[in-house]
Structures are given as C-alpha cells and as structure tokens.
Design an enzyme around this catalytic site. Structure first.
Site, PDB file in Angstrom:
ATOM      1  N   ILE A  38       0.818  -1.219   0.000  1.00  7.70           N
ATOM      2  CA  ILE A  38       0.000   0.000   0.000  1.00  7.70           C
ATOM      3  C   ILE A  38       0.855   1.273   0.000  1.00  7.70           C
ATOM      4  CG2 ILE A  38      -0.270   0.396   2.492  1.00  7.70           C
ATOM      5  CD1 ILE A  38      -3.303   0.555   1.981  1.00  7.70           C
TER       6      ILE A  38
ATOM      7  N   ASN B  27      11.518  -8.885   7.029  1.00  7.29           N
ATOM      8  CA  ASN B  27      11.832  -8.290   8.323  1.00  7.29           C
ATOM      9  C   ASN B  27      11.309  -9.129   9.492  1.00  7.29           C
ATOM     10  OD1 ASN B  27      13.129  -5.878   7.392  1.00  7.29           O
ATOM     11  ND2 ASN B  27      11.126  -5.108   6.767  1.00  7.29           N
TER      12      ASN B  27
ATOM     13  N   GLN C 208      10.018  -5.278  12.022  1.00  7.88           N
ATOM     14  CA  GLN C 208       8.860  -5.829  11.308  1.00  7.88           C
ATOM     15  C   GLN C 208       7.601  -5.110  11.796  1.00  7.88           C
ATOM     16  OE1 GLN C 208       8.034  -9.908  12.308  1.00  7.88           O
ATOM     17  NE2 GLN C 208       6.701 -10.246  10.545  1.00  7.88           N
TER      18      GLN C 208
ATOM     19  N   HIS D  70       5.903 -12.039   5.822  1.00  7.91           N
ATOM     20  CA  HIS D  70       5.737 -11.551   4.453  1.00  7.91           C
ATOM     21  C   HIS D  70       7.107 -11.341   3.817  1.00  7.91           C
ATOM     22  CE1 HIS D  70       5.643  -8.121   7.212  1.00  7.91           C
ATOM     23  NE2 HIS D  70       6.257  -7.417   6.281  1.00  7.91           N
TER      24      HIS D  70
ATOM     25  N   HIS E  17       8.945  -9.188   0.991  1.00 12.06           N
ATOM     26  CA  HIS E  17       8.843  -8.020   0.095  1.00 12.06           C
ATOM     27  C   HIS E  17       9.581  -8.332  -1.199  1.00 12.06           C
ATOM     28  CE1 HIS E  17       7.963  -4.735   3.185  1.00 12.06           C
ATOM     29  NE2 HIS E  17       8.373  -5.699   3.972  1.00 12.06           N
TER      30      HIS E  17
HETATM   31  P1  5GP Z   1       7.391  -4.723   7.414  1.00 12.80           P
HETATM   32  O1  5GP Z   1       8.137  -3.594   8.016  1.00 12.80           O
HETATM   33  O2  5GP Z   1       6.469  -5.391   8.417  1.00 12.80           O
HETATM   34  O3  5GP Z   1       8.281  -5.705   6.714  1.00 12.80           O
HETATM   35  O4  5GP Z   1       6.502  -4.083   6.272  1.00 12.80           O
HETATM   36  C1  5GP Z   1       5.119  -4.109   6.237  1.00 12.80           C
HETATM   37  C2  5GP Z   1       4.678  -3.595   4.890  1.00 12.80           C
HETATM   38  O5  5GP Z   1       3.277  -3.765   4.784  1.00 12.80           O
HETATM   39  C3  5GP Z   1       4.964  -2.102   4.657  1.00 12.80           C
HETATM   40  O6  5GP Z   1       5.735  -1.956   3.475  1.00 12.80           O
HETATM   41  C4  5GP Z   1       3.574  -1.473   4.529  1.00 12.80           C
HETATM   42  O7  5GP Z   1       3.513  -0.445   3.571  1.00 12.80           O
HETATM   43  C5  5GP Z   1       2.712  -2.666   4.134  1.00 12.80           C
HETATM   44  N1  5GP Z   1       1.332  -2.566   4.604  1.00 12.80           N
HETATM   45  C6  5GP Z   1       0.921  -2.260   5.851  1.00 12.80           C
HETATM   46  N2  5GP Z   1      -0.425  -2.282   5.934  1.00 12.80           N
HETATM   47  C7  5GP Z   1      -0.867  -2.636   4.694  1.00 12.80           C
HETATM   48  C8  5GP Z   1      -2.181  -2.813   4.144  1.00 12.80           C
HETATM   49  O8  5GP Z   1      -3.213  -2.673   4.797  1.00 12.80           O
HETATM   50  N3  5GP Z   1      -2.248  -3.154   2.837  1.00 12.80           N
HETATM   51  C9  5GP Z   1      -1.122  -3.337   2.064  1.00 12.80           C
HETATM   52  N4  5GP Z   1      -1.314  -3.660   0.789  1.00 12.80           N
HETATM   53  N5  5GP Z   1       0.115  -3.151   2.549  1.00 12.80           N
HETATM   54  C10 5GP Z   1       0.238  -2.810   3.850  1.00 12.80           C
END
Ligand code: 5GP
Length: 119
Positions: A29, A84, A89, A95, A97
């Site tokens: 997003i 992460n 994280q 997840h 990326h």
């Molecule tokens: P992390 O830091 O946990 O590896 O990254 C989480 C990722 O999830 C971030 O890049 C953030 O933009 C994405 N994200 C968080 N909430 C949502 C959501 O509701 N929808 C989508 N499509 N991405 C999300």
C-alpha cells in the site's frame, strides 16, 4: 487479528497479483518503488522463526512467477527481496517483500501499477 489475516479473509481489500491455496501476493500500500509487492502465507506465521519450510519454499517458487510478471510488464532492472523480523517488522504476519529496482523510473500510483500488471 493482524492486518494481513484481514486481507486474506477479505475484511480489508488489496490489489491482488496472485493467489493459490497456500499464498497471496498483493501490492504494498505504501510502495518504495513501482510494483513493490508482498507475498504472504494464508496460514498465520509470525516471522522466519515459526514459518514451515515447505511454505517458505512455496513462497520462493511463487516469487519467480511474480518476478517474471514484473519483468514483463514493468521492465524492472533489478529485484530486492526483503523479509523483516522483530522490531523492524511492522506487520507481525510473515511476508516477503519484492522490491523492484529501476535505473530511471517515474513513480506511479498503486492503482496505475495494478492496472498495468493485471491488464
Ligand atoms: P514490514 O516492516 O512489516 O516488513 O513491512 C510491512 C509492509 O506492509 C509495509 O511496506 C507497509 O507499507 C505494508 N502494509 C501495511 N499495511 C498494509 C495494508 O493494509 N495493505 C497493504 N497492501 N500493505 C500494507
């Protein structure tokens, strides 16, 4: 329930690129670059420490399909994989990326990128 479990059960919408019985791939997003997307397991795993290795392998198998899609539709010139854990994280649901790299690229909206990737 974490936000990605809500995406899986349809409570929260997402721009889906790929789905099967084990994983879902959708656009981030808040993308760092055009086509930045996430592959998540449908079953809840918190991070790299508790994910099943067969599921992890499937995620990487699917990442090859997504890489091809990004190459074909967005002409990416590199691809960074990020995963992460712990304090770095944000969402506590495993997840992966996939973050495309471009030598020169103008940032487009997520809607526009979704249109290009799915048409
Ligand atoms: P992390 O830091 O946990 O590896 O990254 C989480 C990722 O999830 C971030 O890049 C953030 O933009 C994405 N994200 C968080 N909430 C949502 C959501 O509701 N929808 C989508 N499509 N991405 C999300």
């Amino acid at each position: 329930m974490d936000i990605f479990c809500k995406i899986i059960n349809g409570e929260i919408p997402s721009y889906k690129l790929y789905e099967d019985e084990i994983v879902l791939c959708f656009l981030d997003i808040n993308p760092d670059t055009n086509g930045h997307c996430l592959i998540i397991p449908k079953k809840h795993y918190t991070d790299i420490n508790d994910i099943d290795l067969d599921v992890l392998k499937h995620i990487f198998d699917v990442s090859k399909k997504i890489k091809k899609l990004l190459e074909d539709k967005l002409n990416i010139e590199g691809l960074t994989y990020i995963q992460n854990n712990g304090d770095v994280q944000e969402v506590k649901h495993f997840h992966l990326h996939l973050k495309p790299y471009y030598r020169n690229n103008e940032k487009k909206s997520v809607e526009e990128i979704y249109e290009i990737l799915t048409k």
